[in-house]
Write an enzyme that holds these catalytic residues in place. Structure first.
Site, PDB file in Angstrom:
ATOM      1  N   SER A   1      11.809   9.518  44.350  1.00 17.02           N
ATOM      2  CA  SER A   1      10.392   9.394  44.009  1.00 17.02           C
ATOM      3  C   SER A   1       9.653   8.565  45.055  1.00 17.02           C
ATOM      4  O   SER A   1      10.069   7.460  45.397  1.00 17.02           O
ATOM      5  CB  SER A   1      10.224   8.733  42.636  1.00 17.02           C
TER       6      SER A   1
ATOM      7  N   HIS B   1       4.744   5.410  39.431  1.00 13.33           N
ATOM      8  CA  HIS B   1       5.815   5.080  38.479  1.00 13.33           C
ATOM      9  C   HIS B   1       6.949   4.290  39.132  1.00 13.33           C
ATOM     10  O   HIS B   1       7.775   3.709  38.434  1.00 13.33           O
ATOM     11  CB  HIS B   1       6.344   6.343  37.783  1.00 13.33           C
TER      12      HIS B   1
ATOM     13  N   ASP C   1      -0.426   9.417  39.910  1.00 10.40           N
ATOM     14  CA  ASP C   1       0.937   8.917  40.106  1.00 10.40           C
ATOM     15  C   ASP C   1       1.178   8.549  41.565  1.00 10.40           C
ATOM     16  O   ASP C   1       2.255   8.804  42.113  1.00 10.40           O
ATOM     17  CB  ASP C   1       1.986   9.930  39.636  1.00 10.40           C
TER      18      ASP C   1
END
Length: 493
Positions: free
Chosen positions: A237, A131, A161
């Protein structure tokens, strides 16, 4: 008054003893001047002593950070978005009569985003979250020493992911983080989270492993997350979750938050899956996930009681795919799978994740119960069988299906699309805009069940009917299945 002060001093001294020696026992690190304390630490008993030097009072994570931080990078992405300047651009009435003329001259706008990454190959291989890079046109990596590199995207996998980037170091070897397994990770273990929250620059936070095997987090299809209370925020992230030995145990990917900031509940993708995706990226650039060929359900208290179990445990097999890996190994419906390669499982997601960390052709050991007896069997993993996206057919001609892309729904295609691998039939994967199929209401995800009274089981059967019938004035009785509901309609061409 002096007596009260002495009592307070004694209490604080006792607390400090516990803090100092307890930290040494937990971290397992030998620091200057603490040998007298650490020598008294053992598995059965810890004798508390007062810190005797300045070195003991300045215990720090800095040696661990100096080891790990150089291998954590900032990832910047950009993409060009075309934006219509006309206020009527998205009005369906004007678009119907004037088409794209009402859109005006499109204006290009550059969108940027940021995240973190981890160097796992000294030649410039970097892992991050999917992402973070999804939809981007350009990628830039900034090292901890502020050097910048353009990056190439090797692989992006939305199912896990995870994504892998590569930078050209011109032969220079970069610092890396060793990827370790999570088999020995326990709740309460110390971890550091390293990343770039909110774009402020590389930041280190500390916490513990709060929980393992979190499978009910709706972030990716392969969910088996490590949970930590180390502060993780937007921008973290793709960053590293590091153990007390400076090894990578996970890639930070999500937080549970009502405000957008850290609430002490963060999730990291375990290192086993990270290693699997990285290996696929640097070898053949394709992730082929093995499967077990079973469908199962979690065991609740009621099921456990009916099976005379001491507690709810394992995954109860409800369906087995014919000639699949577990059927070849001799498992049956009603068997209770309790462990895979010595690791407990409690739901199908966990079982699926642990199998997917391996490659097709590898073997796993399944422990299971049948008729109250514990058994063990070796299962050879294989890719899911059947057609894939590459074998889809686009229907043309004067039929209600013109402009629809269809294929037989096989376990392999279902895996690619994130659908039930035990479902079967003809799947509508894509519908072209302004096509006959779109006009007559077909949608991606529809399953074609009947056409003109004939049950449709394969795409060949559908194509045979289409070739034998069509043209102006023809009528079609079509039944599709959408989200579990059957919808029938009659169409006249």
């Amino acid at each position: 008054m002096r007596r009260v002060f002495q009592g307070f001093e004694s209490m604080m001294e006792t607390r400090f003893k516990r803090l100092a020696c307890g930290a040494i026992a937990t971290f397992g690190v030998a620091l200057l001047g603490v040998s007298a304390c650490s020598a008294q630490v053992n598995e059965q008993h810890v004798q508390r002593v007062v810190p005797s030097s300045q070195a003991e009072l300045t215990m720090s994570f800095s040696p661990l950070v100096k080891q790990a931080a150089p291998a954590v990078v900032n990832v910047f992405t950009t993409k060009v978005v075309k934006q219509n300047t006309s206020p009527f651009a998205n009005d369906p009435f004007f678009r119907r009569f004037f088409g794209d003329q009402m859109g005006g001259v499109p204006r290009e706008r550059v969108e940027s985003s940021l995240g973190s990454g981890v160097i796992v190959g000294s030649d410039g291989v970097i892992v991050t979250n999917n992402h973070v890079v999804e939809g981007a046109d350009e990628f830039k990596v900034v090292l901890s020493d502020r050097r910048e590199y353009a990056a190439e995207l090797l692989i992006a996998d939305a199912r896990t992911d995870l994504a892998v980037l590569k930078i050209d170091t011109e032969g220079e070897k970069l610092p890396t983080l060793e990827i370790t397994g999570t088999r020995d990770v326990e709740v309460g273990d110390l971890v550091l989270a390293i990343g770039n929250p909110f774009g402020v620059g590389q930041t280190v936070t500390t916490g513990i492993i709060s929980a393992q095997a979190r499978t009910d987090v709706g972030v990716s299809d392969y969910a088996f997350f490590l949970q930590t209370d180390a502060a993780i925020n937007p921008g973290n992230s793709g960053g590293a979750l590091v153990d007390s030995h400076g090894r990578l145990v996970g890639v930070n990917t999500a937080i549970f938050s009502r405000s957008g900031g850290s609430n002490g509940i963060g999730f990291a993708i375990p290192s086993e899956m990270v290693k699997r995706v990285v290996d696929a990226a640097v070898n053949d650039g394709q992730i082929i996930r093995p499967w077990l060929g079973l469908k199962g359900q979690s065991v609740n208290a009621e099921i456990a009681k009916s099976m005379n179990l001491e507690r709810p445990m394992g995954v109860l097999i409800t369906e087995i795919y014919p000639d699949g890996p577990v059927e070849k190994a001799g498992l049956k419906r009603g068997d209770l799978v309790t462990q895979i390669d010595g690791r407990e499982v409690f739901d199908e997601r966990g079982l699926k994740f642990l199998a997917a960390t391996l490659a097709p052709g590898e073997k796993v050991t399944l422990d299971y119960m049948r008729s109250g007896k514990l058994k063990s069997v070796k299962v050879t993993l294989s890719p899911p069988p059947g057609a894939t996206k590459a074998e889809m057919a686009l229907i043309e001609g004067n039929t209600p299906f013109s402009g629809a892309e269809v294929a037989d729904l096989s376990p392999a295609l279902a895996d690619e699309l994130g659908r039930d691998p035990f479902a079967s039939g003809v799947l509508v994967n894509r519908v072209l805009g302004r096509s006959l199929a779109s006009r007559f209401g077909l949608r991606p995800g529809d399953m074609v069940r009947e056409v003109n009274g004939k049950v449709i089981k394969t795409s060949k059967e559908l194509l045979d009917i289409i070739e034998g019938k069509g043209g102006r004035g023809s009528t079609w009785a079509i039944t599709i299945e959408r989200n579990g509901r059957r919808i029938s309609s009659n169409v006249r061409m």
